[in-house]
Design a protein around this motif. Structure first.
Motif, PDB file in Angstrom:
ATOM      1  N   MET A 184       1.252  -0.683  -7.853  1.00 28.53           N
ATOM      2  CA  MET A 184       1.837  -0.585  -6.785  1.00 28.53           C
ATOM      3  C   MET A 184       0.660  -0.178  -5.792  1.00 28.53           C
ATOM      4  O   MET A 184       0.863  -0.264  -4.403  1.00 28.53           O
ATOM      5  CB  MET A 184       2.697   0.987  -6.807  1.00 28.53           C
ATOM      6  N   THR A 185      -0.702   0.257  -6.031  1.00 24.17           N
ATOM      7  CA  THR A 185      -1.834   0.612  -5.124  1.00 24.17           C
ATOM      8  C   THR A 185      -2.240  -0.728  -4.498  1.00 24.17           C
ATOM      9  O   THR A 185      -2.579  -1.087  -3.545  1.00 24.17           O
ATOM     10  CB  THR A 185      -2.676   1.345  -5.759  1.00 24.17           C
ATOM     11  N   TRP A 186      -2.488  -1.720  -5.593  1.00 22.32           N
ATOM     12  CA  TRP A 186      -3.586  -2.975  -5.334  1.00 22.32           C
ATOM     13  C   TRP A 186      -2.583  -4.185  -5.053  1.00 22.32           C
ATOM     14  O   TRP A 186      -1.647  -4.590  -6.113  1.00 22.32           O
ATOM     15  CB  TRP A 186      -4.478  -3.389  -6.230  1.00 22.32           C
ATOM     16  N   PRO A 187      -2.559  -5.045  -4.311  1.00 21.59           N
ATOM     17  CA  PRO A 187      -3.552  -5.004  -3.019  1.00 21.59           C
ATOM     18  C   PRO A 187      -3.177  -4.488  -1.931  1.00 21.59           C
ATOM     19  O   PRO A 187      -3.869  -4.646  -0.851  1.00 21.59           O
ATOM     20  CB  PRO A 187      -3.636  -6.699  -2.873  1.00 21.59           C
ATOM     21  N   ARG A 188      -2.137  -3.554  -1.860  1.00 24.30           N
ATOM     22  CA  ARG A 188      -1.763  -3.134  -0.456  1.00 24.30           C
ATOM     23  C   ARG A 188      -3.124  -2.153  -0.309  1.00 24.30           C
ATOM     24  O   ARG A 188      -3.237  -1.962   1.154  1.00 24.30           O
ATOM     25  CB  ARG A 188      -0.639  -2.425  -0.559  1.00 24.30           C
ATOM     26  N   ALA A 189      -3.588  -1.442  -1.234  1.00 24.47           N
ATOM     27  CA  ALA A 189      -4.761  -0.465  -0.742  1.00 24.47           C
ATOM     28  C   ALA A 189      -5.986  -1.393  -0.036  1.00 24.47           C
ATOM     29  O   ALA A 189      -6.808  -0.871   0.496  1.00 24.47           O
ATOM     30  CB  ALA A 189      -4.989   0.265  -1.659  1.00 24.47           C
ATOM     31  N   PHE A 190      -5.832  -2.813  -0.573  1.00 26.61           N
ATOM     32  CA  PHE A 190      -7.310  -3.512   0.095  1.00 26.61           C
ATOM     33  C   PHE A 190      -6.800  -3.744   1.531  1.00 26.61           C
ATOM     34  O   PHE A 190      -7.885  -3.263   2.319  1.00 26.61           O
ATOM     35  CB  PHE A 190      -7.135  -5.061  -0.495  1.00 26.61           C
ATOM     36  N   ALA A 191      -5.512  -3.898   1.889  1.00 23.63           N
ATOM     37  CA  ALA A 191      -5.286  -4.116   3.285  1.00 23.63           C
ATOM     38  C   ALA A 191      -5.346  -2.877   4.093  1.00 23.63           C
ATOM     39  O   ALA A 191      -5.983  -2.771   5.219  1.00 23.63           O
ATOM     40  CB  ALA A 191      -3.672  -4.397   3.407  1.00 23.63           C
ATOM     41  N   LEU A 192      -5.235  -1.597   3.284  1.00 28.13           N
ATOM     42  CA  LEU A 192      -5.156  -0.270   4.126  1.00 28.13           C
ATOM     43  C   LEU A 192      -6.808  -0.007   4.183  1.00 28.13           C
ATOM     44  O   LEU A 192      -7.102   0.355   5.337  1.00 28.13           O
ATOM     45  CB  LEU A 192      -4.461   0.644   3.419  1.00 28.13           C
ATOM     46  N   ILE A 223      -7.810  -4.572 -14.264  1.00 26.41           N
ATOM     47  CA  ILE A 223      -6.906  -3.530 -13.413  1.00 26.41           C
ATOM     48  C   ILE A 223      -5.672  -4.247 -12.857  1.00 26.41           C
ATOM     49  O   ILE A 223      -5.892  -5.428 -12.728  1.00 26.41           O
ATOM     50  CB  ILE A 223      -7.960  -3.427 -12.177  1.00 26.41           C
ATOM     51  N   ASN A 224      -4.587  -3.672 -13.073  1.00 20.81           N
ATOM     52  CA  ASN A 224      -3.436  -4.208 -12.767  1.00 20.81           C
ATOM     53  C   ASN A 224      -3.198  -4.242 -11.183  1.00 20.81           C
ATOM     54  O   ASN A 224      -3.952  -3.483 -10.333  1.00 20.81           O
ATOM     55  CB  ASN A 224      -2.264  -3.251 -13.255  1.00 20.81           C
ATOM     56  N   TYR A 225      -2.232  -5.228 -10.744  1.00 20.82           N
ATOM     57  CA  TYR A 225      -2.069  -5.331  -9.317  1.00 20.82           C
ATOM     58  C   TYR A 225      -0.719  -6.205  -9.234  1.00 20.82           C
ATOM     59  O   TYR A 225      -0.301  -6.679 -10.185  1.00 20.82           O
ATOM     60  CB  TYR A 225      -3.258  -6.126  -8.372  1.00 20.82           C
ATOM     61  N   ALA A 226      -0.289  -6.062  -8.078  1.00 23.13           N
ATOM     62  CA  ALA A 226       0.942  -6.870  -7.665  1.00 23.13           C
ATOM     63  C   ALA A 226       0.666  -8.184  -7.069  1.00 23.13           C
ATOM     64  O   ALA A 226      -0.309  -8.334  -6.152  1.00 23.13           O
ATOM     65  CB  ALA A 226       1.864  -6.128  -6.621  1.00 23.13           C
ATOM     66  N   ARG A 227       1.473  -9.164  -7.530  1.00 17.41           N
ATOM     67  CA  ARG A 227       1.381 -10.630  -6.755  1.00 17.41           C
ATOM     68  C   ARG A 227       2.671 -10.771  -6.042  1.00 17.41           C
ATOM     69  O   ARG A 227       3.040 -12.040  -5.766  1.00 17.41           O
ATOM     70  CB  ARG A 227       1.354 -11.591  -7.936  1.00 17.41           C
ATOM     71  N   SER A 228       3.321  -9.715  -5.359  1.00 14.57           N
ATOM     72  CA  SER A 228       4.511  -9.885  -5.040  1.00 14.57           C
ATOM     73  C   SER A 228       4.359 -10.520  -3.460  1.00 14.57           C
ATOM     74  O   SER A 228       5.255 -11.267  -3.039  1.00 14.57           O
ATOM     75  CB  SER A 228       5.013  -8.342  -4.681  1.00 14.57           C
ATOM     76  N   VAL A 229       3.278 -10.616  -2.936  1.00 14.96           N
ATOM     77  CA  VAL A 229       2.888 -11.312  -1.678  1.00 14.96           C
ATOM     78  C   VAL A 229       3.355 -12.996  -1.974  1.00 14.96           C
ATOM     79  O   VAL A 229       3.364 -13.703  -0.976  1.00 14.96           O
ATOM     80  CB  VAL A 229       1.571 -11.100  -1.116  1.00 14.96           C
ATOM     81  N   TYR A 230       3.014 -13.375  -3.212  1.00 15.35           N
ATOM     82  CA  TYR A 230       3.454 -14.789  -3.150  1.00 15.35           C
ATOM     83  C   TYR A 230       5.023 -14.915  -3.446  1.00 15.35           C
ATOM     84  O   TYR A 230       5.264 -16.398  -3.792  1.00 15.35           O
ATOM     85  CB  TYR A 230       2.684 -15.316  -4.533  1.00 15.35           C
ATOM     86  N   ASP A 231       5.591 -14.033  -3.813  1.00 18.07           N
ATOM     87  CA  ASP A 231       7.461 -14.118  -4.002  1.00 18.07           C
ATOM     88  C   ASP A 231       7.902 -14.523  -2.595  1.00 18.07           C
ATOM     89  O   ASP A 231       7.478 -13.952  -1.432  1.00 18.07           O
ATOM     90  CB  ASP A 231       7.818 -12.796  -4.598  1.00 18.07           C
TER      91      ASP A 231
END
Ligand code: TNX
Length: 626
Positions: free
Chosen positions: A494-502, A534-542
């Motif tokens: 849930m945190t990454w990559p959105r916390a990269f952006a923040l 470290i786990n992260y979401a790839r949702s930005v590719y969906d």
């Protein structure tokens, strides 16, 4: 073509040259993007004789770096004699105004890296940049043999846009052991964030040992174990054990605070009152208006039915808070204590005799004014412990406490109002900063309340035009509420990559924002996360699937979209799996007769990249009603 030796030599030269050109041209993928970066030719090679030099006062920062690179490289860096390359950390003799207290300059030359700063924090951030300049294998926990550890030559000047760059973790709804809390802090510090907001108490668990109130953790830290959707769960049964949970002893807290301090992270403790207090009331029911008994909530609905607020009419509530905040203040060296103040159900106050008496005695007209009375008394206590009070934007209701700092979460409205009254604010609007919300099409994500995409994080600007003096905005924060976060792996997702952006929103100059550039840097960092496990979401590719209502024809069309524009979307309606031979999306779609599902899949350069999203037409129809 005839490959004569001459031609082969010429071709090889060409290739070498172009590769070299490419290497020089490649901009290092840094997150957050530094203020100023100049790419130079050549590189620094880290090896086992590289000297690491820092004045005694900054030795710890150098040691942290040496520790981080030790496992993958096998090098034990120090001030070794005979080395041919050097990394030097040094404090500026004269204060460099441009970079402030947290900025740094970094100069990478083929045999020398120099990090300079006004304060140790800047040196720490400079070393994080050095880490990011190293190849991704530097994130490995195991030794990588035969690797050239090169750092491209650069000249960087860097400093943050905001002084408050936070991430919040809710450890109440689900308990996270101190080891993973440290991991989280380590990770946010690597992205130059400097506040860890620790949401320590809520209806579903009290997580901090308070020695003078032992039941808070004996009772309040434990609830019945449950799976299933949050708010749809069965309450704890009469004979059911409360064996899920945990808490941090005061020694644990000290350990975490010290760990954070070493990484220039301030820990902001939150004790959420007067609402969100069911776990505390399960331990001390007399502090409620109704008297209980209560059970620590398991994620079942209870709002408006069970009392979960401290009684502001009861003087004992203040005696209790005096004890709690006294012990909290002694444990956390930061200047703020967060007292919550959000979402307080005031229904029981209206019928409580003590509350009514309090309102008469203090000439309070509304339940909001009663809450404000409570919060103002919190401020008096917090101040008496030598700290400043912070609260969620509900503390504006009924009148803001004189020196309160407001954390604005229901949009930026509260923050704007507070800043106009010359109060400090932290901007953390749910629409840009709530990391508990799902990050892509809901059909492809674990369920939560609503959607927050990576681009909504990236496009956030903590300073709205309505604020006359932006200096009242201390910065911003991403918040990971944990109703639907049952494990640390999922917290990472849930945190990454959105916390990269923040991290970039809070650190980098607003003017340098560039989504495509961010995405390509994010890609490099996701590869580093693969190495680091470290786990992260790839949702930005969906792809996201949006029904567009057509009220005239009482039907709807379907729009497909991606946040990354260069992706292709393929779809099917015929219950087969889409691939790049299926129809390619170009414009909104009508639903073929009888179709019951749509399936979509994204491709980049003819390779599948997102996950397949399947939604029933019925569900899409429901979405038009939301
Ligand atoms: C609101 S934000 C809350 C939290 C929830 C969150 C879920 C705030 C101050 N209160 O209790 O976990 O929404 O998004």
């Amino acid at each position: 073509m005839n490959f004569t030796p001459f031609r082969i030599a010429a071709l090889t030269l060409c290739l070498l040259f172009s590769q070299k050109m490419f290497a020089v041209e490649t901009i290092p993928a840094l997150i957050p993007e530094p203020v100023k970066l100049e790419k130079l030719a050549g590189s620094f090679k880290l090896n086992k004789t590289t000297k690491l030099i820092a004045a005694p006062a900054n030795k710890e920062i150098a040691e942290l770096f040496a520790d981080m690179i030790k496992a993958p490289t096998g090098f034990t860096l120090g001030n070794t004699a005979g080395g041919t390359s050097t990394i030097q950390l040094a404090i500026n003799k004269a204060y460099n105004k441009q970079i402030g207290d947290e900025g740094y300059t970094l100069d990478v030359k083929p045999t020398k890296i120099t990090v300079m700063a006004n304060k140790p924090a800047g040196l720490f951030y400079g070393m994080q940049t050095v880490m990011q300049l190293l190849p991704k294998e530097i994130e490995s926990a195991e030794i990588i043999k035969n690797k050239v550890w090169s750092i491209p030559c650069v000249k960087i000047t860097d400093y943050p846009r905001f002084g408050w760059r936070g991430l919040m973790l809710d450890v109440s709804r689900h308990y996270f052991p101190k080891e993973v809390v440290k991991k989280y802090i380590n990770q946010l510090a690597k992205y130059k964030m400097n506040v860890f907001h620790w949401h320590l108490t809520d209806d579903q668990g009290w997580r901090i040992e308070i020695k003078s109130l032992p039941k808070l953790t004996e009772v309040g830290a434990w609830r019945a174990s449950r799976m299933g959707l949050w708010w749809k769960r069965d309450p704890q049964g009469a004979n059911e054990a409360a064996d899920y949970g945990g808490y941090y002893t005061q020694n644990d807290i000290k350990e975490v605070v010290k760990y954070a301090q070493e990484r220039f992270v301030t820990v902001l403790p939150e004790i959420d009152v007067p609402g969100h207090s069911l776990a505390a009331l399960a331990a001390y029911p007399d502090l409620s208006c109704t008297g209980g008994p209560f059970k620590v909530n398991v994620g079942n609905t209870f709002y408006g039915v069970d009392d979960n607020a401290l009684c502001p009419g009861n003087e004992q509530s203040f005696v209790f808070m005096e004890k709690v905040l006294g012990e909290v203040a002694a444990l956390f060296p930061g200047q703020y204590i967060h007292i919550g103040g959000d979402e307080c159900f005031k229904g029981f106050w209206k019928t409580c005799k003590k509350c009514q008496k309090r309102m008469t005695d203090e000439n309070l007209k509304t339940p909001e004014e009663l809450q404000s009375y409570f919060i103002k008394r919190m401020e008096t206590i917090v101040k008496s412990k030598g700290k400043k009070m912070m609260g969620w934007d509900e503390i504006l209701e009924g009148g803001l406490a004189p020196e309160a700092t407001v954390m604005s979460w229901r949009g930026m409205k509260g923050g704007i109002e507070a800043a106009k009254m010359n109060h400090h604010v932290i901007m953390t609007p749910a629409d840009n900063c709530y990391l508990d919300l799902y990050q892509g099409d809901p059909a492809g994500e674990p369920p939560t309340y609503s959607m927050l995409t990576l681009s909504s994080c990236y496009n956030f600007d903590p300073i709205p035009a309505e604020i006359p003096d932006p200096s009242f905005v201390l910065g911003g924060q991403g918040n990971l509420w944990a109703e639907s976060v049952p494990s640390y792996r999922h917290a990472e997702y849930m945190t990454w990559p959105r916390a990269f952006a923040l991290s970039e929103v809070f650190w980098s100059p607003k003017e340098s924002k560039n989504w495509n550039n961010f995405i390509s840097r994010m890609e490099s960092h996701l590869q580093r996360y693969d190495v680091a496990n470290i786990n992260y979401a790839r949702s930005v590719y969906d792809a996201a699937i949006t029904p567009l209502k057509d009220s005239v024809n009482k039907t709807f069309r379907i729009a497909l979209s991606t946040e990354i524009k260069k992706l292709d979307i393929y779809y099917t309606f015929d219950n087969t799996f889409p691939d790049n031979f299926s129809p390619k999306y170009t414009d909104t779609l009508s639903i073929p007769k009888g179709a019951d599902h749509i399936r979509v899949l994204t491709y980049l350069n003819n390779k599948p990249i997102g996950k397949m999203i399947t939604v029933s037409i019925k569900d899409l129809e429901k979405r038009t009603e939301d």
